[in-house]
Write a protein that holds these residues in place. Structure first.
Motif, mmCIF file in Angstrom:
data_model
loop_
_atom_site.group_PDB
_atom_site.id
_atom_site.type_symbol
_atom_site.label_atom_id
_atom_site.label_comp_id
_atom_site.label_asym_id
_atom_site.label_seq_id
_atom_site.Cartn_x
_atom_site.Cartn_y
_atom_site.Cartn_z
ATOM 1 N N ARG A 1 0.829 -1.212 0.000
ATOM 2 C CA ARG A 1 0.000 0.000 0.000
ATOM 3 C C ARG A 1 0.862 1.260 0.000
ATOM 4 O O ARG A 1 0.360 2.355 0.255
ATOM 5 C CB ARG A 1 -0.949 0.006 1.205
ATOM 6 C CG ARG A 1 -1.969 -1.121 1.178
ATOM 7 C CD ARG A 1 -2.960 -0.986 0.037
ATOM 8 N NE ARG A 1 -3.847 -2.136 -0.051
ATOM 9 C CZ ARG A 1 -3.688 -3.148 -0.900
ATOM 10 N NH1 ARG A 1 -2.664 -3.151 -1.748
ATOM 11 N NH2 ARG A 1 -4.543 -4.149 -0.930
ATOM 12 N N GLU A 2 2.147 1.099 -0.290
ATOM 13 C CA GLU A 2 3.031 2.263 -0.320
ATOM 14 C C GLU A 2 2.577 3.274 -1.367
ATOM 15 O O GLU A 2 2.658 4.482 -1.145
ATOM 16 C CB GLU A 2 4.468 1.840 -0.610
ATOM 17 C CG GLU A 2 5.084 0.901 0.411
ATOM 18 C CD GLU A 2 4.883 -0.575 0.078
ATOM 19 O OE1 GLU A 2 5.554 -1.413 0.695
ATOM 20 O OE2 GLU A 2 4.034 -0.882 -0.807
ATOM 21 N N SER A 3 2.097 2.775 -2.508
ATOM 22 C CA SER A 3 1.703 3.692 -3.583
ATOM 23 C C SER A 3 0.490 4.525 -3.191
ATOM 24 O O SER A 3 0.360 5.674 -3.624
ATOM 25 C CB SER A 3 1.430 2.923 -4.874
ATOM 26 O OG SER A 3 0.382 1.998 -4.705
ATOM 27 N N VAL A 4 -0.412 3.964 -2.373
ATOM 28 C CA VAL A 4 -1.560 4.745 -1.914
ATOM 29 C C VAL A 4 -1.077 5.929 -1.081
ATOM 30 O O VAL A 4 -1.503 7.078 -1.285
ATOM 31 C CB VAL A 4 -2.535 3.873 -1.092
ATOM 32 C CG1 VAL A 4 -3.693 4.721 -0.560
ATOM 33 C CG2 VAL A 4 -3.070 2.722 -1.929
ATOM 34 N N ALA A 5 -0.167 5.657 -0.141
ATOM 35 C CA ALA A 5 0.379 6.730 0.690
ATOM 36 C C ALA A 5 1.060 7.790 -0.170
ATOM 37 O O ALA A 5 0.937 8.994 0.085
ATOM 38 C CB ALA A 5 1.360 6.157 1.707
ATOM 39 N N GLU A 6 1.759 7.362 -1.211
ATOM 40 C CA GLU A 6 2.462 8.314 -2.064
ATOM 41 C C GLU A 6 1.503 9.155 -2.892
ATOM 42 O O GLU A 6 1.721 10.362 -3.077
ATOM 43 C CB GLU A 6 3.433 7.556 -2.969
ATOM 44 C CG GLU A 6 4.598 6.944 -2.202
ATOM 45 C CD GLU A 6 5.565 6.163 -3.063
ATOM 46 O OE1 GLU A 6 6.589 5.721 -2.527
ATOM 47 O OE2 GLU A 6 5.295 6.002 -4.277
ATOM 48 N N VAL A 7 0.430 8.559 -3.407
ATOM 49 C CA VAL A 7 -0.513 9.330 -4.221
ATOM 50 C C VAL A 7 -1.297 10.321 -3.352
ATOM 51 O O VAL A 7 -1.652 11.408 -3.818
ATOM 52 C CB VAL A 7 -1.449 8.398 -5.011
ATOM 53 C CG1 VAL A 7 -2.490 9.206 -5.778
ATOM 54 C CG2 VAL A 7 -0.655 7.551 -5.996
ATOM 55 N N VAL A 8 -1.560 9.976 -2.087
ATOM 56 C CA VAL A 8 -2.167 10.959 -1.175
ATOM 57 C C VAL A 8 -1.275 12.195 -1.096
ATOM 58 O O VAL A 8 -1.750 13.337 -1.172
ATOM 59 C CB VAL A 8 -2.375 10.356 0.234
ATOM 60 C CG1 VAL A 8 -2.816 11.447 1.216
ATOM 61 C CG2 VAL A 8 -3.417 9.247 0.199
ATOM 62 N N THR A 9 0.022 11.975 -0.964
ATOM 63 C CA THR A 9 0.970 13.089 -0.861
ATOM 64 C C THR A 9 1.029 13.874 -2.172
ATOM 65 O O THR A 9 1.068 15.117 -2.166
ATOM 66 C CB THR A 9 2.361 12.547 -0.504
ATOM 67 O OG1 THR A 9 2.261 11.750 0.679
ATOM 68 C CG2 THR A 9 3.344 13.676 -0.266
ATOM 69 N N LEU A 10 1.067 13.161 -3.299
ATOM 70 C CA LEU A 10 1.040 13.835 -4.607
ATOM 71 C C LEU A 10 -0.163 14.762 -4.711
ATOM 72 O O LEU A 10 -0.043 15.915 -5.134
ATOM 73 C CB LEU A 10 0.993 12.783 -5.717
ATOM 74 C CG LEU A 10 0.795 13.308 -7.140
ATOM 75 C CD1 LEU A 10 2.073 13.946 -7.664
ATOM 76 C CD2 LEU A 10 0.351 12.178 -8.084
ATOM 77 N N CYS A 11 -1.334 14.264 -4.314
ATOM 78 C CA CYS A 11 -2.553 15.060 -4.425
ATOM 79 C C CYS A 11 -2.539 16.252 -3.461
ATOM 80 O O CYS A 11 -3.068 17.321 -3.784
ATOM 81 C CB CYS A 11 -3.776 14.190 -4.177
ATOM 82 S SG CYS A 11 -4.118 13.031 -5.521
ATOM 83 N N ALA A 12 -1.944 16.076 -2.277
ATOM 84 C CA ALA A 12 -1.850 17.192 -1.335
ATOM 85 C C ALA A 12 -1.031 18.331 -1.931
ATOM 86 O O ALA A 12 -1.368 19.504 -1.771
ATOM 87 C CB ALA A 12 -1.239 16.720 -0.019
#
Length: 401
Positions: free
Chosen positions: A44-55
């Motif tokens: 689920r690392e990519s989910v955490a990263e895409v949250v940050t991208l969107c922020a």
């Protein structure tokens, strides 16, 4: 007026450690935090990263997947790294607007004014997570729509500028109701998750035996001081990011997606540039390039069209990668460069953990697994220099003493 970055464009791979106050320094700080957030949540690392991208992009994210696939945990871990206000709620058919936006201020009501107490509620959150987001009532979704669109909460006489950086909505599946289409379209980026693959079940079971982390304590320490400010500086840098070089490539990619049958509205086409700019600044650059096109499959509305988008854009994103968001860049681009970035980051973390383990604990198996992945995925003659260095350290670490 947004802050304008005065730092020159650089190749992050060719420079030394960045100043902590520069965009590249902020990107390094955020990268370390998102890596900490992704540690311990298998696949689920990519989910955490895409949250940050969107922020950083100022966009909202929809995570779709069956129950029990750690959708909420990934978001909580990112939010725990940010030193800001977090709001989370599970929506249902009978959820009242006051449960999200705050109750009527009774003191003002006695004087004939309808205002709302928003302290601790969604309008004052920096990061929000709304589970089963499509189950909300019409009253809830209509109010939420305005907040997502404008970052302004309007209800009764209350008008409040919201500090919301990103709202993550989660659902078990996409809605069939056409009436929800306009609301769903406000979530520009989409991530689709499935249960962890059989090949990683041992890793999942091992992580599952560890105590669940809490909001505070040794298992989930507070994020670095000033991390939210770093995100805001990166967001400002993204708004001034130079997109001239990459605009023809983005346009070509969007034409291909539409030609392949991936629905991309004009609004989503325009806003996709926000993701490209955010990817660039998170990679330590003030000018976007082909390296940042890996974000484009995120705007595809369904799991099937997202897979189609990856295939359709394969040659355009074959060199895509991102130093801060290595897992997401690899998953969405399938590029060799992105794989090298991810393995290098993983290998560095494994080596650091290995050196810090107390006597009696052996991490050789994980080091050997990383070494096998390098040897299986790269020809020795074409091994990137950074990855060659990591490989040499892994070989030394697993060699018999």
């Amino acid at each position: 007026m947004t802050e304008t970055s005065t730092h020159p464009t650089t190749d992050p791979a060719a420079t030394g450690p960045a100043s902590p106050t520069s965009p590249a320094g902020d990107a390094e700080l955020v990268a370390a935090a998102v890596a900490a957030a992704g540690r311990g949540i298998t696949d689920r690392e990519s989910v955490a990263e895409v949250v940050t991208l969107c922020a950083v992009a100022g966009e909202h994210l929809l995570v779709v997947g069956p129950p029990g696939t750690a959708k909420s945990e990934a978001v909580r871990r990112v939010a725990a790294q940010f030193d800001g206000r977090y709001f989370e709620y599970l929506l249902g058919r009978f959820t009242e607007p006051n449960e999200l936006f705050g109750p009527v201020d009774l003191r003002q009501l006695r004087e004939g004014r309808v205002e709302f107490e928003t302290a601790g509620m969604l309008p004052e959150a920096d990061v929000a997570f709304l589970d089963e987001v499509f189950l909300g009532s019409t009253a809830v979704l209509n109010t939420l729509l305005g907040l997502l669109n404008e970052r302004v909460f309007r209800r009764g006489r209350t008008v409040l500028a919201s500090p919301l950086r990103v709202c993550v909505g989660a659902a078990n599946h996409l809605p069939d109701d056409p009436a929800l289409a306009a609301f769903a379209d406000r979530f520009l980026a989409r991530v689709f998750v499935e249960p962890v693959a059989d090949a990683r079940l041992e890793e999942l079971l091992e992580e599952g035996r560890r105590p669940a982390p809490t909001q505070a304590g040794p298992d989930r320490p507070a994020g670095p001081a000033g991390l939210l400010a770093a995100v805001d500086r990166l967001a400002a840098a993204a708004r001034t990011c130079d997109l001239d070089e990459v605009t023809p490539l983005v346009a070509a990619a969007l034409r291909r997606l539409r030609g392949a049958g991936v629905p991309v509205s004009d609004r989503r086409a325009v806003r996709s540039q926000n993701l490209v700019a955010a990817a660039a600044v998170l990679d330590g650059r003030s000018t976007a390039s082909a390296r940042d096109l890996w974000v484009l499959p995120l705007i595809a509305p369904t799991a099937d069209t997202q897979a189609l988008a990856r295939d359709t854009l394969a040659d355009l994103i074959e060199k895509a990668a991102n130093r801060s968001l290595a897992h997401a860049a690899e998953e969405l681009s399938r590029s060799t460069a992105a794989r090298a970035e991810r393995i290098a980051r993983t290998g560095t973390a494994l080596l650091a953990d290995h050196r810090g383990l107390p006597a009696g604990r052996d991490s050789r198996l994980r080091l050997e697994a990383a070494l096998r992945e390098i040897d299986a995925g790269f020809d020795p003659a074409d091994l990137p220099a950074a990855l060659a260095g990591i490989r040499a350290e892994l070989v030394a670490a697993v060699a018999p003493s």
